[in-house]
Design a protein around this motif. Structure first.
Motif, PDB file in Angstrom:
ATOM      1  N   ALA A  93       0.820  -1.216   0.000  1.00 54.38           N
ATOM      2  CA  ALA A  93       0.000   0.000   0.000  1.00 54.38           C
ATOM      3  C   ALA A  93       0.852   1.262   0.000  1.00 54.38           C
ATOM      4  CB  ALA A  93      -0.940  -0.010   1.198  1.00 54.38           C
ATOM      5  N   ASN A  94       1.986   1.231   0.653  1.00 54.70           N
ATOM      6  CA  ASN A  94       2.843   2.409   0.695  1.00 54.70           C
ATOM      7  C   ASN A  94       3.331   2.774  -0.704  1.00 54.70           C
ATOM      8  OD1 ASN A  94       4.380   4.427   2.314  1.00 54.70           O
ATOM      9  ND2 ASN A  94       6.140   3.345   1.468  1.00 54.70           N
ATOM     10  N   SER A  95       3.722   1.785  -1.469  1.00 55.20           N
ATOM     11  CA  SER A  95       4.140   2.019  -2.850  1.00 55.20           C
ATOM     12  C   SER A  95       2.968   2.517  -3.691  1.00 55.20           C
ATOM     13  CB  SER A  95       4.701   0.722  -3.447  1.00 55.20           C
ATOM     14  OG  SER A  95       5.018   0.884  -4.808  1.00 55.20           O
ATOM     15  N   LEU A 116      -7.827   3.771  -2.492  1.00 50.08           N
ATOM     16  CA  LEU A 116      -6.719   3.207  -1.726  1.00 50.08           C
ATOM     17  C   LEU A 116      -6.986   3.314  -0.228  1.00 50.08           C
ATOM     18  CD1 LEU A 116      -3.936   1.961  -1.513  1.00 50.08           C
ATOM     19  CD2 LEU A 116      -2.939   4.250  -1.779  1.00 50.08           C
ATOM     20  N   THR A 117      -7.519   4.438   0.195  1.00 51.25           N
ATOM     21  CA  THR A 117      -7.852   4.624   1.606  1.00 51.25           C
ATOM     22  C   THR A 117      -8.841   3.573   2.082  1.00 51.25           C
ATOM     23  OG1 THR A 117      -7.444   7.017   1.559  1.00 51.25           O
ATOM     24  CG2 THR A 117      -8.950   6.207   3.265  1.00 51.25           C
ATOM     25  N   SER A 118      -9.835   3.280   1.273  1.00 45.09           N
ATOM     26  CA  SER A 118     -10.851   2.302   1.623  1.00 45.09           C
ATOM     27  C   SER A 118     -10.237   0.938   1.911  1.00 45.09           C
ATOM     28  CB  SER A 118     -11.873   2.183   0.491  1.00 45.09           C
ATOM     29  OG  SER A 118     -12.873   1.254   0.803  1.00 45.09           O
ATOM     30  N   ARG A 119      -9.240   0.582   1.140  1.00 51.03           N
ATOM     31  CA  ARG A 119      -8.599  -0.728   1.290  1.00 51.03           C
ATOM     32  C   ARG A 119      -7.524  -0.711   2.380  1.00 51.03           C
ATOM     33  NH1 ARG A 119     -10.540  -5.365  -1.486  1.00 51.03           N
ATOM     34  NH2 ARG A 119      -8.907  -6.937  -1.463  1.00 51.03           N
ATOM     35  N   TRP A 120      -6.686   0.313   2.348  1.00 49.63           N
ATOM     36  CA  TRP A 120      -5.531   0.391   3.238  1.00 49.63           C
ATOM     37  C   TRP A 120      -5.956   0.555   4.701  1.00 49.63           C
ATOM     38  CZ3 TRP A 120      -1.107   4.538   2.404  1.00 49.63           C
ATOM     39  CH2 TRP A 120       0.044   4.119   3.066  1.00 49.63           C
ATOM     40  N   ILE A 126      -3.105   3.183  10.858  1.00 46.00           N
ATOM     41  CA  ILE A 126      -2.096   4.150  11.315  1.00 46.00           C
ATOM     42  C   ILE A 126      -1.295   4.676  10.134  1.00 46.00           C
ATOM     43  CG2 ILE A 126      -0.012   4.452  12.696  1.00 46.00           C
ATOM     44  CD1 ILE A 126      -1.148   2.443  14.686  1.00 46.00           C
ATOM     45  N   ALA A 127      -0.856   3.778   9.256  1.00 49.50           N
ATOM     46  CA  ALA A 127      -0.111   4.200   8.068  1.00 49.50           C
ATOM     47  C   ALA A 127      -0.989   5.022   7.138  1.00 49.50           C
ATOM     48  CB  ALA A 127       0.443   2.980   7.338  1.00 49.50           C
ATOM     49  N   THR A 128      -2.254   4.627   7.039  1.00 53.30           N
ATOM     50  CA  THR A 128      -3.193   5.382   6.198  1.00 53.30           C
ATOM     51  C   THR A 128      -3.366   6.798   6.732  1.00 53.30           C
ATOM     52  OG1 THR A 128      -4.386   3.311   5.826  1.00 53.30           O
ATOM     53  CG2 THR A 128      -5.454   5.335   5.100  1.00 53.30           C
ATOM     54  N   TRP A 131      -0.384   8.981   5.964  1.00 48.39           N
ATOM     55  CA  TRP A 131      -0.408   9.412   4.561  1.00 48.39           C
ATOM     56  C   TRP A 131      -1.408  10.550   4.368  1.00 48.39           C
ATOM     57  CZ3 TRP A 131      -4.086   7.354   0.528  1.00 48.39           C
ATOM     58  CH2 TRP A 131      -3.777   7.836  -0.747  1.00 48.39           C
ATOM     59  N   LEU A 132      -2.612  10.388   4.888  1.00 48.89           N
ATOM     60  CA  LEU A 132      -3.642  11.420   4.718  1.00 48.89           C
ATOM     61  C   LEU A 132      -3.250  12.718   5.412  1.00 48.89           C
ATOM     62  CD1 LEU A 132      -6.908   9.319   5.181  1.00 48.89           C
ATOM     63  CD2 LEU A 132      -5.822  10.046   3.050  1.00 48.89           C
ATOM     64  N   ASN A 133      -2.500  12.611   6.501  1.00 49.65           N
ATOM     65  CA  ASN A 133      -2.062  13.806   7.228  1.00 49.65           C
ATOM     66  C   ASN A 133      -1.074  14.656   6.444  1.00 49.65           C
ATOM     67  OD1 ASN A 133      -3.206  14.496   9.729  1.00 49.65           O
ATOM     68  ND2 ASN A 133      -2.304  12.687  10.692  1.00 49.65           N
ATOM     69  N   SER A 134      -0.513  14.096   5.390  1.00 48.70           N
ATOM     70  CA  SER A 134       0.446  14.851   4.581  1.00 48.70           C
ATOM     71  C   SER A 134      -0.241  15.805   3.615  1.00 48.70           C
ATOM     72  CB  SER A 134       1.360  13.895   3.804  1.00 48.70           C
ATOM     73  OG  SER A 134       0.631  13.152   2.837  1.00 48.70           O
ATOM     74  N   PHE A 135      -1.584  15.756   3.574  1.00 43.09           N
ATOM     75  CA  PHE A 135      -2.352  16.630   2.689  1.00 43.09           C
ATOM     76  C   PHE A 135      -3.165  17.625   3.511  1.00 43.09           C
ATOM     77  CE2 PHE A 135      -1.895  12.480   0.677  1.00 43.09           C
ATOM     78  CZ  PHE A 135      -1.309  12.825  -0.540  1.00 43.09           C
TER      79      PHE A 135
END
Length: 204
Positions: A93-95, A116-120, A126-128, A131-135
Motif C-alpha cells: 500500500a505504501n508504494s 486506496l484509503t478504503s482498502r488500506w 495508522i499508516a493510512t 499518509w492522509l495527514n500529509s495533505f
C-alpha cells in the motif's frame, strides 16, 4: 464479433471470455484489445476493462499502473484503477500511495486516494492516517477523509471523530460525526456523549 451480437447475456459472456483469453496472451495484446473495445456500450466497456485490469494487475502490476496513468479520465479508467488498487493495496500500500500521489489528472488522483484509503485503512489505519495527514484539508479531500472515517469508526471511534471534524463541507462533516457517534454509542455511550458535548455540541 462483439458488434454483431445484440446487447444482453450473450454479449456479456463473449466479452468476458475474450477478456480472459487476451489477458492470457500477454500484456501488449491485452491492452490493445481493451483500448479498442467498442465504445457504443460504455457500461459494458467499463466493466470489461475493469475485469481486464484485475487480471493484468495480478500478472504485471507495474505495467498495469503505467497503463492506468496514461488513460483518459473517464469511467473505464476509474474501473481499471479500482481493480489495480485492490491488488496493490494488499501487496504494498505504501508504494501504491506514492503512485497515486503522482497521477497528473486531479480527478483521477483524488478518486485513487479514496479507493486506496478504503482498502488500506482496513489493514493499517495508522499508516493510512499518516499518509492522509500529509495533505492539507480541502474540499477535494472530503470524500477521501469521509471514507477513512467510515472504515475506522467501529474500531477507533474517537480517532474517527477527530478525522470527521477535519472535513471542510459542513453538511458532510455533520453526517460523518453522526455516523461515528452512532457507532461509538453502541460500545461506550458515556464517552461518546462527553466527546460530542465538548467537540460538536451543535449535533444536539
Amino acid at each position: 464479433i462483439l458488434k454483431t451480437l445484440p446487447e444482453g447475456n450473450a454479449r456479456w459472456q463473449v466479452s468476458t471470455f475474450l477478456a480472459q483469453q487476451y489477458a492470457k496472451g500477454g500484456f501488449e495484446k491485452a491492452i490493445e484489445w481493451a483500448e479498442n473495445f467498442p465504445k457504443e456500450d460504455e457500461r459494458m466497456r467499463e466493466t470489461i476493462l475493469g475485469q481486464m485490469g484485475a487480471r493484468l494487475a495480478r500478472q504485471v502490476l507495474s505495467a498495469t499502473a503505467q497503463w492506468v496513468k496514461s488513460m483518459d479520465e473517464d469511467g473505464a479508467a476509474l474501473r481499471v484503477m479500482d481493480s489495480l488498487l485492490r491488488q496493490w493495496a494488499d501487496k504494498d500500500a505504501n508504494s501504491a500511495s506514492k503512485w497515486v500521489d503522482e497521477i497528473p489528472q486531479e480527478g483521477k488522483r483524488y478518486y485513487g486516494m479514496k479507493q486506496l484509503t478504503s482498502r488500506w485503512a482496513l489493514s493499517d489505519p495508522i499508516a493510512t492516517a499518516k499518509w492522509l495527514n500529509s495533505f492539507p484539508p480541502r474540499a477535494e479531500m472530503d470524500p477521501v477523509v469521509n471514507e477513512f472515517v467510515n472504515r475506522i469508526s467501529s474500531r477507533d471511534p474517537e480517532g474517527a471523530a477527530g478525522w470527521a471534524l477535519s472535513i471542510t463541507d459542513p453538511k458532510t462533516r455533520k453526517k460523518a460525526v453522526q455516523k461515528v457517534m452512532s457507532a461509538w454509542e453502541r460500545t461506550n455511550p458515556e464517552q461518546a456523549k462527553s466527546w460530542q458535548q465538548n467537540n460538536f455540541p451543535e449535533l444536539e
